[in-house]
Design an enzyme around this catalytic site. Structure first.
Site, PDB file in Angstrom:
ATOM      1  N   LYS A 148      37.008  22.424  -3.189  1.00  0.00           N
ATOM      2  CA  LYS A 148      37.549  22.658  -4.527  1.00  0.00           C
ATOM      3  C   LYS A 148      37.684  21.337  -5.277  1.00  0.00           C
ATOM      4  O   LYS A 148      37.751  20.275  -4.672  1.00  0.00           O
ATOM      5  CB  LYS A 148      38.894  23.369  -4.444  1.00  0.00           C
ATOM      6  CG  LYS A 148      38.787  24.840  -4.073  1.00  0.00           C
ATOM      7  CD  LYS A 148      40.125  25.541  -4.214  1.00  0.00           C
ATOM      8  CE  LYS A 148      39.975  27.050  -4.064  1.00  0.00           C
ATOM      9  NZ  LYS A 148      39.200  27.649  -5.172  1.00  0.00           N
TER      10      LYS A 148
ATOM     11  N   ARG B 258      54.297  49.355  -7.641  1.00  0.00           N
ATOM     12  CA  ARG B 258      55.729  49.384  -7.322  1.00  0.00           C
ATOM     13  C   ARG B 258      56.566  49.386  -8.588  1.00  0.00           C
ATOM     14  O   ARG B 258      57.715  49.805  -8.575  1.00  0.00           O
ATOM     15  CB  ARG B 258      56.096  48.176  -6.452  1.00  0.00           C
ATOM     16  CG  ARG B 258      55.499  48.210  -5.058  1.00  0.00           C
ATOM     17  CD  ARG B 258      55.783  46.935  -4.291  1.00  0.00           C
ATOM     18  NE  ARG B 258      55.171  45.770  -4.950  1.00  0.00           N
ATOM     19  CZ  ARG B 258      55.254  44.536  -4.483  1.00  0.00           C
ATOM     20  NH1 ARG B 258      55.924  44.299  -3.367  1.00  0.00           N
ATOM     21  NH2 ARG B 258      54.662  43.537  -5.112  1.00  0.00           N
TER      22      ARG B 258
ATOM     23  N   LYS C 182      39.323  40.664   1.923  1.00  0.00           N
ATOM     24  CA  LYS C 182      39.650  39.589   2.851  1.00  0.00           C
ATOM     25  C   LYS C 182      40.928  38.901   2.361  1.00  0.00           C
ATOM     26  O   LYS C 182      41.280  39.060   1.187  1.00  0.00           O
ATOM     27  CB  LYS C 182      38.486  38.603   2.961  1.00  0.00           C
ATOM     28  CG  LYS C 182      38.361  37.620   1.789  1.00  0.00           C
ATOM     29  CD  LYS C 182      37.387  36.526   2.129  1.00  0.00           C
ATOM     30  CE  LYS C 182      37.403  35.436   1.102  1.00  0.00           C
ATOM     31  NZ  LYS C 182      38.597  34.588   1.062  1.00  0.00           N
TER      32      LYS C 182
ATOM     33  N   LYS D 282      29.995  23.128  -9.892  1.00  0.00           N
ATOM     34  CA  LYS D 282      30.086  24.435  -9.240  1.00  0.00           C
ATOM     35  C   LYS D 282      28.705  24.791  -8.717  1.00  0.00           C
ATOM     36  O   LYS D 282      27.724  24.797  -9.467  1.00  0.00           O
ATOM     37  CB  LYS D 282      30.549  25.494 -10.234  1.00  0.00           C
ATOM     38  CG  LYS D 282      30.607  26.919  -9.680  1.00  0.00           C
ATOM     39  CD  LYS D 282      31.044  27.888 -10.754  1.00  0.00           C
ATOM     40  CE  LYS D 282      31.065  29.316 -10.252  1.00  0.00           C
ATOM     41  NZ  LYS D 282      32.134  29.527  -9.249  1.00  0.00           N
TER      42      LYS D 282
ATOM     43  N   HIS E 240      32.794  34.193   4.063  1.00  0.00           N
ATOM     44  CA  HIS E 240      31.599  34.245   3.236  1.00  0.00           C
ATOM     45  C   HIS E 240      30.429  33.449   3.803  1.00  0.00           C
ATOM     46  O   HIS E 240      29.299  33.955   3.893  1.00  0.00           O
ATOM     47  CB  HIS E 240      31.914  33.719   1.831  1.00  0.00           C
ATOM     48  CG  HIS E 240      33.003  34.472   1.131  1.00  0.00           C
ATOM     49  ND1 HIS E 240      33.124  35.842   1.208  1.00  0.00           N
ATOM     50  CD2 HIS E 240      34.012  34.050   0.335  1.00  0.00           C
ATOM     51  CE1 HIS E 240      34.166  36.224   0.480  1.00  0.00           C
ATOM     52  NE2 HIS E 240      34.718  35.160  -0.045  1.00  0.00           N
TER      53      HIS E 240
ATOM     54  N   HIS F 284      32.522  40.046  -1.072  1.00  0.00           N
ATOM     55  CA  HIS F 284      31.781  40.131  -2.329  1.00  0.00           C
ATOM     56  C   HIS F 284      30.612  39.148  -2.376  1.00  0.00           C
ATOM     57  O   HIS F 284      29.675  39.342  -3.141  1.00  0.00           O
ATOM     58  CB  HIS F 284      32.714  39.914  -3.526  1.00  0.00           C
ATOM     59  CG  HIS F 284      33.285  38.536  -3.633  1.00  0.00           C
ATOM     60  ND1 HIS F 284      34.445  38.172  -2.987  1.00  0.00           N
ATOM     61  CD2 HIS F 284      32.875  37.446  -4.309  1.00  0.00           C
ATOM     62  CE1 HIS F 284      34.712  36.912  -3.266  1.00  0.00           C
ATOM     63  NE2 HIS F 284      33.784  36.438  -4.062  1.00  0.00           N
TER      64      HIS F 284
ATOM     65  N   GLU G 206      33.203  24.256  -5.787  1.00  0.00           N
ATOM     66  CA  GLU G 206      33.893  24.708  -6.991  1.00  0.00           C
ATOM     67  C   GLU G 206      34.445  23.518  -7.758  1.00  0.00           C
ATOM     68  O   GLU G 206      34.954  22.566  -7.162  1.00  0.00           O
ATOM     69  CB  GLU G 206      35.032  25.660  -6.630  1.00  0.00           C
ATOM     70  CG  GLU G 206      34.580  26.933  -5.923  1.00  0.00           C
ATOM     71  CD  GLU G 206      35.747  27.859  -5.628  1.00  0.00           C
ATOM     72  OE1 GLU G 206      36.614  28.015  -6.507  1.00  0.00           O
ATOM     73  OE2 GLU G 206      35.797  28.408  -4.519  1.00  0.00           O
TER      74      GLU G 206
ATOM     75  N   LYS H 223      26.434  39.945  -3.676  1.00  0.00           N
ATOM     76  CA  LYS H 223      25.799  39.289  -4.811  1.00  0.00           C
ATOM     77  C   LYS H 223      24.296  39.549  -4.808  1.00  0.00           C
ATOM     78  O   LYS H 223      23.650  39.593  -3.761  1.00  0.00           O
ATOM     79  CB  LYS H 223      26.073  37.780  -4.772  1.00  0.00           C
ATOM     80  CG  LYS H 223      27.523  37.402  -5.076  1.00  0.00           C
ATOM     81  CD  LYS H 223      27.716  35.900  -5.025  1.00  0.00           C
ATOM     82  CE  LYS H 223      29.172  35.514  -5.272  1.00  0.00           C
ATOM     83  NZ  LYS H 223      29.583  35.816  -6.648  1.00  0.00           N
TER      84      LYS H 223
END
Length: 459
Positions: free
Chosen positions: A336, A50, A155, A341, A247, A185, A223, A189
């Site tokens: 989170k 844009r 998504k 992780k 996922h 995604h 995470e 993997k």
């Protein structure tokens, strides 16, 4: 892998090329594919924005996002040479007609035509109007070459069951299901793909892949990072929508689905949908016992909303109602700002939980088989030992990043790694009762400190 896709020219139209996702994931993936020789030699990228931006602006940070000490400036220049920028009003129908005329002109420069991909790297709320405008102005139809264009969307595929059905309807009104590539995604993997190979190419495990031998299954995506300033996104999404609905349910399907007739797209999707259809949705009166939500301390200050009940941690206990898995608890868990992780699928065998098979999705990608063995010595004392497969140690090749695989498969027309409309709708049905009850507020929100293991109940 079939490399016929390299022979046909490709026109790649990227909506949102200046956005964070395109900058951090899509463009680095294109760089790596170009480096590996996995992109068509005749490539034309049309970046839609844009704002009035240049190619230099678009690729200014590519080296830092690729993060390689031997970053190749010649490849960067090649990408620039393949790219043109188009500034357009995304809600102006005439702008889409002009864009189509331009793409027709580009394709006319190729003797036998070109393949065409539209990549919507944009906020999900913009999907519906852009898809409708693409359909209304003929972008859904083949150009002179006869190739049907393909549409890639990120998504989330909807906000809840109703909005997901609406999006599916809009897509079906404007594109055929064979043209639609819904990106997950996680499924792309390398380690997730290895679950399929491991299960169906090693009959030693296939014979014990059932409730008689497996006690329970855990699928986690933890995470250390917090919401990273994405207050608006996370307030509208939450952990359940962000990871479990999409996922982790896909990981569950891949881990527990029956053997497909062939390891090909249609048969794999049929097996995945059959499995998801057998997952019993959590009933309204079970939400309190089978669903846990948490929020890390300080989240409300970060989003500037003192009464926010949005979960940064979610845990569901599910059951699969078929002969293969009946009675095996399935736990899906994500959060989170936790202490580490880790994304992994853990299969715990009977009779002792110490016998486990762990698919490490990230980090330290690989597979660990945990078994009971006798410790050295005269006495018979058993202990746990790990048999470990590590990608880095076993193979010299760099594992392809998920977005690299996504792009190549879309170019090739292989929909194996992309969710079907039926899978998307069923995934929303599984979590709908939980979402509805959590949306009413309540006092079930658990708080946890940043850097902890999460709510006590989840441990």
């Amino acid at each position: 892998m079939n490399y016929d896709h390299l022979k046909r020219p490709l026109i790649l139209v990227i909506f949102g090329i200046t956005g964070d996702l395109a900058q951090r994931k899509l463009l680095p993936a294109l760089y790596q594919l170009l480096k590996a020789g996995d992109l068509p030699l005749q490539l034309h990228i049309v970046g839609i924005s844009r704002r009035d931006v240049t190619k230099d602006d678009v690729y200014a940070n590519l080296a830092s996002f690729v993060g390689e000490p031997d970053f190749n400036g010649d490849l960067l220049q090649h990408l620039k040479d393949c790219t043109e920028m188009v500034q357009m009003d995304l809600l102006n129908e005439d702008a889409y007609r002009e864009l189509l005329e331009h793409l027709q002109e580009v394709e006319s420069g190729y003797e036998d035509g070109a393949s065409r991909l539209y990549y919507l790297s944009i906020p999900s709320q913009a999907f519906t109007p852009i898809i409708r405008l693409l359909g209304a102005t003929g972008h859904n139809a083949p150009l002179v070459s006869g190739d049907a264009p393909r549409l890639l969307i990120e998504k989330p595929f909807g906000y809840d069951l109703a909005s997901a059905k609406e999006l599916v309807g809009v897509l079906n009104e404007n594109f055929g299901e064979g043209q639609i590539y819904r990106i997950d995604h996680y499924v792309a993997k390398e380690t997730v793909q290895n679950i399929l190979v491991f299960r169906f190419q090693n009959p030693l495990f296939e014979s014990i892949w059932n409730s008689q031998h497996i006690d329970h299954i855990s699928i986690v995506a933890f995470e250390q990072l917090d919401i990273e300033g994405r207050a608006n996104f996370y307030e509208q999404t939450g952990a359940l929508r962000d990871l479990i609905q999409s996922h982790l349910l896909q990981l569950l399907a891949i881990t527990t689905m029956r053997r497909p007739a062939q390891l090909e797209s249609v048969d794999i999707h049929t097996a995945k949908f059959d499995l998801l259809s057998a997952v019993r949705p959590i009933a309204p009166d079970e939400v309190g016992s089978k669903a846990i939500r948490g929020q890390y301390e300080g989240y409300r200050d970060e989003v500037g909303k003192a009464d926010s009940n949005v979960e940064t941690f979610a845990r569901l206990e599910l059951a699969i109602d078929n002969d293969q898995w009946r009675g095996v608890p399935i736990v899906l868990e994500t959060g989170k700002a936790l202490d580490a992780k880790r994304t992994a699928v853990t299969i715990s065998f009977r009779p002792e939980e110490s016998n486990q098979l762990v698919f490490r999705i990230q980090p330290a990608e690989g597979i660990t088989l945990r078994l009971q063995v006798k410790r050295p010595g005269i006495k018979t004392i058993t202990d746990r030992a790990d048999m470990d497969f590590d990608y880095t140690k076993s193979f010299n090749d760099r594992p392809a990043e998920a977005y690299e695989r996504v792009i190549v498969d879309a170019i090739r027309g292989d929909q194996t790694l992309f969710a079907t409309a039926a899978e998307v709708i069923r995934s929303w049905e599984i979590v709908e009762n939980v979402l509805e009850q959590w949306s009413r507020g309540g006092d079930d929100l658990r708080y946890y400190s940043k850097g902890s293991i999460g709510p006590v109940e989840s441990s």
